[in-house]
Design a protein around this motif. Structure first.
Motif, PDB file in Angstrom:
ATOM      1  N   HIS A  26       0.692  -1.800   0.051  1.00  0.00           N
ATOM      2  CA  HIS A  26       0.343  -0.463   0.122  1.00  0.00           C
ATOM      3  C   HIS A  26       0.778   0.986  -0.281  1.00  0.00           C
ATOM      4  CE1 HIS A  26      -4.070   1.755   0.824  1.00  0.00           C
ATOM      5  NE2 HIS A  26      -3.700   2.318   1.620  1.00  0.00           N
ATOM      6  N   ILE A  27       1.819   1.096  -0.528  1.00  0.00           N
ATOM      7  CA  ILE A  27       2.685   2.902  -0.188  1.00  0.00           C
ATOM      8  C   ILE A  27       2.499   4.086  -1.320  1.00  0.00           C
ATOM      9  CG2 ILE A  27       4.164   1.055  -1.943  1.00  0.00           C
ATOM     10  CD1 ILE A  27       5.296   4.016   1.362  1.00  0.00           C
ATOM     11  N   GLU A  28       2.242   3.351  -2.359  1.00  0.00           N
ATOM     12  CA  GLU A  28       1.574   4.213  -2.854  1.00  0.00           C
ATOM     13  C   GLU A  28       0.876   5.281  -2.537  1.00  0.00           C
ATOM     14  OE1 GLU A  28       4.031   4.455  -5.822  1.00  0.00           O
ATOM     15  OE2 GLU A  28       5.438   2.814  -5.582  1.00  0.00           O
ATOM     16  N   GLU A  29      -0.011   4.477  -2.361  1.00  0.00           N
ATOM     17  CA  GLU A  29      -1.510   5.343  -1.837  1.00  0.00           C
ATOM     18  C   GLU A  29      -0.601   6.180  -0.252  1.00  0.00           C
ATOM     19  OE1 GLU A  29      -3.012   1.218  -3.558  1.00  0.00           O
ATOM     20  OE2 GLU A  29      -1.223   1.864  -2.298  1.00  0.00           O
ATOM     21  N   MET A  30      -0.215   5.501   0.043  1.00  0.00           N
ATOM     22  CA  MET A  30       0.570   5.964   1.228  1.00  0.00           C
ATOM     23  C   MET A  30       1.858   7.826   1.106  1.00  0.00           C
ATOM     24  SD  MET A  30      -0.118   4.831   4.108  1.00  0.00           S
ATOM     25  CE  MET A  30       0.741   5.480   5.264  1.00  0.00           C
ATOM     26  N   LEU A  31       2.413   7.286   0.019  1.00  0.00           N
ATOM     27  CA  LEU A  31       3.570   7.857  -0.563  1.00  0.00           C
ATOM     28  C   LEU A  31       1.960   9.288  -0.673  1.00  0.00           C
ATOM     29  CD1 LEU A  31       5.898   6.331  -2.710  1.00  0.00           C
ATOM     30  CD2 LEU A  31       5.902   7.127  -0.081  1.00  0.00           C
ATOM     31  N   ALA A  35       1.961  13.458   0.705  1.00  0.00           N
ATOM     32  CA  ALA A  35       3.284  14.592  -0.106  1.00  0.00           C
ATOM     33  C   ALA A  35       2.976  15.708   1.268  1.00  0.00           C
ATOM     34  CB  ALA A  35       1.872  14.692  -1.293  1.00  0.00           C
ATOM     35  N   HIS A  36       2.706  15.911   1.436  1.00  0.00           N
ATOM     36  CA  HIS A  36       2.566  17.415   2.446  1.00  0.00           C
ATOM     37  C   HIS A  36       3.715  16.649   3.351  1.00  0.00           C
ATOM     38  CE1 HIS A  36       0.640  14.806   4.964  1.00  0.00           C
ATOM     39  NE2 HIS A  36       0.730  15.025   6.573  1.00  0.00           N
ATOM     40  N   LEU A  37       3.947  15.987   3.594  1.00  0.00           N
ATOM     41  CA  LEU A  37       5.456  15.805   4.241  1.00  0.00           C
ATOM     42  C   LEU A  37       7.051  15.625   3.824  1.00  0.00           C
ATOM     43  CD1 LEU A  37       3.618  12.302   6.333  1.00  0.00           C
ATOM     44  CD2 LEU A  37       4.506  14.841   6.950  1.00  0.00           C
ATOM     45  N   GLY A  38       6.684  16.176   2.365  1.00  0.00           N
ATOM     46  CA  GLY A  38       7.599  15.426   1.579  1.00  0.00           C
ATOM     47  C   GLY A  38       8.439  14.352   0.865  1.00  0.00           C
ATOM     48  N   ASP A  39      10.680  15.085   2.106  1.00  0.00           N
ATOM     49  CA  ASP A  39      10.926  13.359   1.316  1.00  0.00           C
ATOM     50  C   ASP A  39      11.082  12.826   3.041  1.00  0.00           C
ATOM     51  OD1 ASP A  39      12.344  15.218   3.316  1.00  0.00           O
ATOM     52  OD2 ASP A  39      14.384  15.507   2.255  1.00  0.00           O
ATOM     53  N   GLN A  40      10.211  13.243   4.245  1.00  0.00           N
ATOM     54  CA  GLN A  40      10.100  12.373   5.552  1.00  0.00           C
ATOM     55  C   GLN A  40       9.307  11.301   5.025  1.00  0.00           C
ATOM     56  OE1 GLN A  40       9.087  15.302   9.161  1.00  0.00           O
ATOM     57  NE2 GLN A  40       9.559  17.244   6.990  1.00  0.00           N
ATOM     58  N   ILE A  41       8.608  11.075   4.240  1.00  0.00           N
ATOM     59  CA  ILE A  41       8.313   9.831   3.908  1.00  0.00           C
ATOM     60  C   ILE A  41       9.044   9.528   2.811  1.00  0.00           C
ATOM     61  CG2 ILE A  41       5.811  11.113   2.599  1.00  0.00           C
ATOM     62  CD1 ILE A  41       4.355   8.603   3.919  1.00  0.00           C
ATOM     63  N   LYS A  42       8.759   7.758   2.975  1.00  0.00           N
ATOM     64  CA  LYS A  42       9.694   7.194   1.938  1.00  0.00           C
ATOM     65  C   LYS A  42       9.615   5.984   1.482  1.00  0.00           C
ATOM     66  CE  LYS A  42      14.386   9.928   2.577  1.00  0.00           C
ATOM     67  NZ  LYS A  42      15.344   9.346   2.796  1.00  0.00           N
ATOM     68  N   VAL A  49       5.988  -1.903   3.010  1.00  0.00           N
ATOM     69  CA  VAL A  49       7.301  -1.091   4.424  1.00  0.00           C
ATOM     70  C   VAL A  49       6.685   0.422   3.733  1.00  0.00           C
ATOM     71  CG1 VAL A  49       9.015  -0.513   5.060  1.00  0.00           C
ATOM     72  CG2 VAL A  49       8.339  -2.636   4.233  1.00  0.00           C
ATOM     73  N   VAL A  50       6.666   1.300   4.524  1.00  0.00           N
ATOM     74  CA  VAL A  50       6.742   2.405   4.394  1.00  0.00           C
ATOM     75  C   VAL A  50       8.084   3.592   6.200  1.00  0.00           C
ATOM     76  CG1 VAL A  50       4.405   3.150   6.409  1.00  0.00           C
ATOM     77  CG2 VAL A  50       5.498   4.896   3.938  1.00  0.00           C
ATOM     78  N   GLU A  51       8.906   4.525   4.725  1.00  0.00           N
ATOM     79  CA  GLU A  51      10.025   4.941   6.012  1.00  0.00           C
ATOM     80  C   GLU A  51       9.743   6.070   6.395  1.00  0.00           C
ATOM     81  OE1 GLU A  51      14.368   5.930   6.185  1.00  0.00           O
ATOM     82  OE2 GLU A  51      13.800   3.791   5.153  1.00  0.00           O
ATOM     83  N   VAL A  52       9.956   7.159   7.177  1.00  0.00           N
ATOM     84  CA  VAL A  52      10.229   7.947   7.420  1.00  0.00           C
ATOM     85  C   VAL A  52      10.604   8.304   8.652  1.00  0.00           C
ATOM     86  CG1 VAL A  52       6.912   8.522   7.577  1.00  0.00           C
ATOM     87  CG2 VAL A  52       8.120   7.690  10.214  1.00  0.00           C
ATOM     88  N   ARG A  72       1.869  10.193  13.981  1.00  0.00           N
ATOM     89  CA  ARG A  72       0.563  10.651  14.493  1.00  0.00           C
ATOM     90  C   ARG A  72       0.157  10.555  12.794  1.00  0.00           C
ATOM     91  NH1 ARG A  72       0.835  15.728  17.188  1.00  0.00           N
ATOM     92  NH2 ARG A  72       0.919  14.461  19.296  1.00  0.00           N
ATOM     93  N   SER A  73       0.811  11.257  12.058  1.00  0.00           N
ATOM     94  CA  SER A  73       0.474  11.032  10.502  1.00  0.00           C
ATOM     95  C   SER A  73       0.615  10.296   9.494  1.00  0.00           C
ATOM     96  CB  SER A  73       1.740  12.205   9.605  1.00  0.00           C
ATOM     97  OG  SER A  73       1.631  13.197  10.493  1.00  0.00           O
TER      98      SER A  73
END
Length: 366
Positions: A26-31, A35-42, A49-52, A72-73
């Motif tokens: 589900h990573i593409e949907e999370m990205l 989007a408002h997190l910019g490069d803080q989400i990868k 897997v989602v990395e912040v 929280r986000s």
């Protein structure tokens, strides 16, 4: 000491389907949602897997707010799109063979090179960066801090299950990742120049394309002026992540102050540190370790208390006395994430209940 010892914290989270508790790609949907997190989400190699990662933080206080905001986000974004977020070193039962790979050039390249070793690397860690501008000091600190890495792992162990089995260790993540090359405890390096010669050799002989493919438990980052600590499982609880990051920062600060006074730590042989690492991943806080004087073994909880004593004279300057108080209580009688997962399993014999527990743990303190 003139260096500010900035902090950056990266956490890798599981994306879980709340209906069947399996990992979900589900990573593409999370990205898109993040989007408002910019490069803080990868993204990461697996689409489940989602990395912040936090911005560069001047203090643990700043890092605390940044990690809370990111966790929280993620939890909020996941809930809105029908998934859940879990912080644990491995998923209790989802199998790596069922996971989809993120279609990014770097990840495809890794899979082509490593094949099943990469596909099976379905693990989730906590990485803590501490800013050290001078590369020679990075090597000095790396050499000395290696002896403390098993103690950090013992606090963070949070992966007792793998592919539906209770493994008999508390950080199976550590045993999975060691199948990659250039992992585990690094060797001793006499200088930055000697380390760079090693990197150049690997690049010249096409082992790696750059130093980012050196995945030691602690490493000089290839691009940032940081020393990156990579040994820990991701803790489920927010407070535990912050406490471990505070201890990492305090260890770096203490060592740098010793070096400024022309004092140096005993540098332990890698083989000795590896023995303590195994003890940490096997039993967490409830085992024992080879003591710092190499004369005997002592309970791991006592050894963690000795680490806290070692850094005690720098924590007030860093503003992390509260975090050290938390760590002392945790080391003296608290449990680890692995202990809590095992307790749920022993009470229910249902790994789906373990996942539900982890979803709740990940939300704690946010």
């Amino acid at each position: 000491m003139t260096e500010p010892l900035t902090i950056g914290i990266e956490e890798e989270f599981q994306i879980v389907d709340p209906a069947n508790r399996e990992l979900k790609s589900h990573i593409e949907e999370m990205l898109v949602a993040g989007a408002h997190l910019g490069d803080q989400i990868k993204p990461e190699l697996h689409r489940s897997v989602v990395e912040v990662g936090t911005p560069v933080c001047a203090s643990i206080r700043e890092a605390r707010e940044a990690v809370r905001h990111l966790r929280r986000s993620l939890v909020d974004m996941a809930a809105k799109s029908g998934v859940a977020i879990v912080a644990a070193g491995t998923h209790p039962f989802s199998h790596w063979k069922d996971q989809e790979i993120t279609e990014r050039e770097r990840y495809v390249e890794i899979v082509n090179e490593m094949e099943d070793l990469a596909l099976a690397n379905l693990i989730f860690g906590l990485h803590v960066h501490v800013g050290i501008e001078d590369r020679e000091r990075q090597i000095l600190v790396m050499n000395a801090v290696r002896g403390f890495l098993p103690h950090l792992l013992a606090l963070s162990v949070n992966s007792p299950f793998w592919c539906g089995r209770r493994t008999g260790v508390k950080s199976v993540r550590s045993t999975i990742f060691k199948r990659f090359p250039r992992t585990q405890i690094p060797d001793y390096y006499r200088s930055w120049h000697e380390y760079q010669r090693f990197v150049d050799l690997l690049v010249r002989t096409r082992c790696i394309d750059d130093a980012k493919k050196i995945w030691w438990d602690v490493r000089p980052h290839a691009h940032f002026k940081t020393l990156e600590f990579r040994i820990c499982d991701i803790p489920s609880r927010f407070e535990e992540t912050i406490a471990i990051a505070a201890l990492v920062q305090a260890l770096v600060c203490k060592l740098l102050r010793l070096f400024e006074r022309n004092l140096y730590m005993r540098v332990y042989e890698r083989a000795v540190i590896m023995e303590n690492k195994f003890r940490a991943l096997k039993r967490g806080l409830d085992g024992s370790m080879i003591a710092f004087d190499l004369a005997a073994e002592r309970p791991t909880r006592q050894m963690v208390a000795e680490v806290l004593d070692f850094v005690d004279d720098v924590v007030d300057d860093l503003g992390t006395r509260d975090e050290m108080t938390f760590l002392r209580a945790w080391a003296s009688g608290g449990d680890t994430g692995a202990d809590r997962q095992i307790a749920v399993w022993e009470a229910t014999h249902d790994l789906r209940s373990v996942v539900d527990f982890l979803v709740d743990e990940t939300r704690q303190g946010l």
